[in-house]
Motif scaffolding. Structure first.
Motif, PDB file in Angstrom:
ATOM      1  N   VAL A  54      -7.005   9.071 -40.016  1.00 27.51           N
ATOM      2  CA  VAL A  54      -6.525   8.332 -41.209  1.00 27.51           C
ATOM      3  C   VAL A  54      -6.588   9.204 -42.316  1.00 27.51           C
ATOM      4  N   ASP A  55      -5.508   9.689 -43.119  1.00 26.73           N
ATOM      5  CA  ASP A  55      -5.941  10.426 -44.461  1.00 26.73           C
ATOM      6  C   ASP A  55      -5.033  10.051 -45.501  1.00 26.73           C
ATOM      7  N   LEU A  56      -4.268   8.908 -45.123  1.00 24.50           N
ATOM      8  CA  LEU A  56      -3.182   8.119 -46.267  1.00 24.50           C
ATOM      9  C   LEU A  56      -3.408   6.607 -45.962  1.00 24.50           C
ATOM     10  N   CYS A  57      -3.070   6.112 -46.984  1.00 20.86           N
ATOM     11  CA  CYS A  57      -3.339   4.606 -46.910  1.00 20.86           C
ATOM     12  C   CYS A  57      -2.261   4.047 -47.875  1.00 20.86           C
ATOM     13  N   TYR A  58      -1.472   2.803 -47.528  1.00 16.81           N
ATOM     14  CA  TYR A  58      -0.393   2.345 -48.417  1.00 16.81           C
ATOM     15  C   TYR A  58      -0.668   0.866 -48.621  1.00 16.81           C
ATOM     16  N   PHE A  59      -0.624   0.451 -49.811  1.00 16.57           N
ATOM     17  CA  PHE A  59      -0.701  -0.992 -50.068  1.00 16.57           C
ATOM     18  C   PHE A  59       0.281  -1.278 -50.763  1.00 16.57           C
ATOM     19  N   PHE A  60       1.158  -2.612 -50.481  1.00 20.03           N
ATOM     20  CA  PHE A  60       2.054  -3.153 -51.305  1.00 20.03           C
ATOM     21  C   PHE A  60       1.522  -4.613 -51.567  1.00 20.03           C
ATOM     22  N   ASN A  61       0.467  -4.477 -52.316  1.00 20.54           N
ATOM     23  CA  ASN A  61      -0.103  -6.042 -52.666  1.00 20.54           C
ATOM     24  C   ASN A  61      -0.186  -7.051 -51.347  1.00 20.54           C
ATOM     25  N   PRO A  62      -0.723  -6.479 -50.483  1.00 21.61           N
ATOM     26  CA  PRO A  62      -0.814  -7.317 -49.143  1.00 21.61           C
ATOM     27  C   PRO A  62      -1.634  -8.537 -49.191  1.00 21.61           C
ATOM     28  N   PHE A  63      -2.737  -8.525 -49.996  1.00 18.68           N
ATOM     29  CA  PHE A  63      -3.553  -9.530 -49.984  1.00 18.68           C
ATOM     30  C   PHE A  63      -4.432  -9.563 -51.395  1.00 18.68           C
ATOM     31  N   SER A  64      -5.444 -10.455 -51.454  1.00 12.92           N
ATOM     32  CA  SER A  64      -6.227 -10.723 -52.671  1.00 12.92           C
ATOM     33  C   SER A  64      -7.067  -9.430 -52.900  1.00 12.92           C
ATOM     34  N   PRO A  65      -7.515  -9.412 -54.183  1.00 15.65           N
ATOM     35  CA  PRO A  65      -8.650  -8.526 -54.498  1.00 15.65           C
ATOM     36  C   PRO A  65      -9.887  -8.423 -53.736  1.00 15.65           C
ATOM     37  N   GLU A  66     -10.198  -9.531 -53.319  1.00 15.34           N
ATOM     38  CA  GLU A  66     -11.365  -9.655 -52.388  1.00 15.34           C
ATOM     39  C   GLU A  66     -11.087  -9.251 -51.077  1.00 15.34           C
ATOM     40  N   LEU A  67     -10.016  -9.385 -50.645  1.00 16.03           N
ATOM     41  CA  LEU A  67      -9.625  -8.393 -49.275  1.00 16.03           C
ATOM     42  C   LEU A  67      -9.588  -7.126 -49.445  1.00 16.03           C
ATOM     43  N   LEU A  68      -9.029  -6.600 -50.610  1.00 19.32           N
ATOM     44  CA  LEU A  68      -8.874  -5.438 -50.825  1.00 19.32           C
ATOM     45  C   LEU A  68     -10.309  -4.645 -51.028  1.00 19.32           C
ATOM     46  N   LYS A  69     -11.326  -5.380 -51.416  1.00 12.05           N
ATOM     47  CA  LYS A  69     -12.670  -4.647 -51.615  1.00 12.05           C
ATOM     48  C   LYS A  69     -13.251  -4.659 -50.304  1.00 12.05           C
ATOM     49  N   ALA A  70     -12.903  -5.727 -49.319  1.00 12.89           N
ATOM     50  CA  ALA A  70     -13.366  -5.340 -47.976  1.00 12.89           C
ATOM     51  C   ALA A  70     -12.657  -4.342 -47.158  1.00 12.89           C
ATOM     52  N   ALA A  71     -11.619  -4.030 -47.404  1.00 12.71           N
ATOM     53  CA  ALA A  71     -10.559  -3.282 -46.654  1.00 12.71           C
ATOM     54  C   ALA A  71     -11.184  -1.704 -47.144  1.00 12.71           C
ATOM     55  N   LEU A  72     -11.310  -1.551 -48.606  1.00  8.16           N
ATOM     56  CA  LEU A  72     -12.085  -0.384 -49.050  1.00  8.16           C
ATOM     57  C   LEU A  72     -13.365   0.071 -48.529  1.00  8.16           C
ATOM     58  N   ALA A  73     -14.140  -1.158 -48.157  1.00  8.68           N
ATOM     59  CA  ALA A  73     -15.414  -0.684 -47.658  1.00  8.68           C
ATOM     60  C   ALA A  73     -15.319  -0.128 -46.169  1.00  8.68           C
ATOM     61  N   ARG A  74     -14.389  -0.735 -45.320  1.00  6.40           N
ATOM     62  CA  ARG A  74     -14.067  -0.213 -44.162  1.00  6.40           C
ATOM     63  C   ARG A  74     -13.490   1.283 -44.177  1.00  6.40           C
ATOM     64  N   LEU A  75     -12.722   1.538 -45.098  1.00  4.28           N
ATOM     65  CA  LEU A  75     -12.316   2.905 -45.667  1.00  4.28           C
ATOM     66  C   LEU A  75     -13.347   3.837 -45.821  1.00  4.28           C
ATOM     67  N   LEU A  76     -14.174   3.591 -46.671  1.00  2.00           N
ATOM     68  CA  LEU A  76     -15.366   4.215 -47.028  1.00  2.00           C
ATOM     69  C   LEU A  76     -16.393   4.439 -45.808  1.00  2.00           C
ATOM     70  N   GLU A  77     -16.418   3.341 -44.828  1.00  2.00           N
ATOM     71  CA  GLU A  77     -17.158   3.826 -43.623  1.00  2.00           C
ATOM     72  C   GLU A  77     -16.744   4.966 -43.136  1.00  2.00           C
TER      73      GLU A  77
END
Length: 198
Positions: free
Chosen positions: A118-141
């Motif tokens: 995966v080298d591209l990610c798309y977000f259309f406000n799918p979830f809360s900022p708290e979930l965004l932080k968790a999703a970005l943590a998985r992306l950084l992993e």
């Protein structure tokens, strides 16, 4: 506008129109598909090509995956937490013109293990900022396990999203696609912000 939405659905052999907030809550926002006119701008931006793999967070019925795979020949993965809406994406995949280049996962964004390609990610406000932080943590992993350029697209970003993204040292703001002329009212949120993980 509505006519064009239905025309694209018909051309792509999918059904993605309409809003659905039956399972939304404080962390998971309603299903609302990105307008095709916005996806056209993104497809024409030059940021997406056939060698890319796009991950669509909160994919809903899969419109972003089906359209961008069709227009740019990229591979697309959509993740969706709502089992009922996920089933609609899976049904669409059976008939979609670009179905073979798409896949879907029933998963929570904060726990989803991001594939190494995966080298591209798309977000259309799918979830809360708290979930965004968790999703970005998985992306950084995923990034640390397999370093590569990962580009993030945020359509119609909330102030909370923008505030958070601008303070993350692992993210670099690279561009903005202005979408205001596509809609009446000159809404300053009508844009796609583009970041890269660095």
């Amino acid at each position: 506008m509505e006519q064009k939405e239905l025309q694209w659905d018909k051309q792509l052999k999918i059904k993605t129109a309409g809003r659905d907030d039956s399972n939304s809550d404080q962390h998971h926002y309603p299903y609302e598909p990105t307008p095709y006119c916005v996806l056209e701008l993104l497809a024409d931006s030059g940021y997406i090509g056939k060698k890319n793999t796009l991950l669509d967070y909160g994919t809903g019925k899969g419109r972003v995956c089906f359209y961008l795979s069709y227009q740019t020949r990229c591979r697309s993965i959509g993740i969706e937490y709502d089992q009922r809406i996920y089933a609609r994406a899976a049904d669409n995949q059976k008939t979609a013109v670009s179905g073979p280049r798409t896949e879907f996962a029933l998963a929570c964004a904060g726990q989803y293990q991001v594939p190494a390609d995966v080298d591209l990610c798309y977000f259309f406000n799918p979830f809360s900022p708290e979930l965004l932080k968790a999703a970005l943590a998985r992306l950084l992993e995923s990034y640390y396990h397999n370093p590569r350029t990962i580009r993030l697209f945020f359509y119609y970003p909330s102030d909370e999203y923008v505030g958070y993204l601008m303070t993350q040292e692992e993210l670099m703001f690279v561009d903005e696609i202005d979408c205001r002329d596509l809609f009446p009212g000159n809404d300053p949120r009508e844009k796609i912000l583009i970041f890269e993980i660095i």
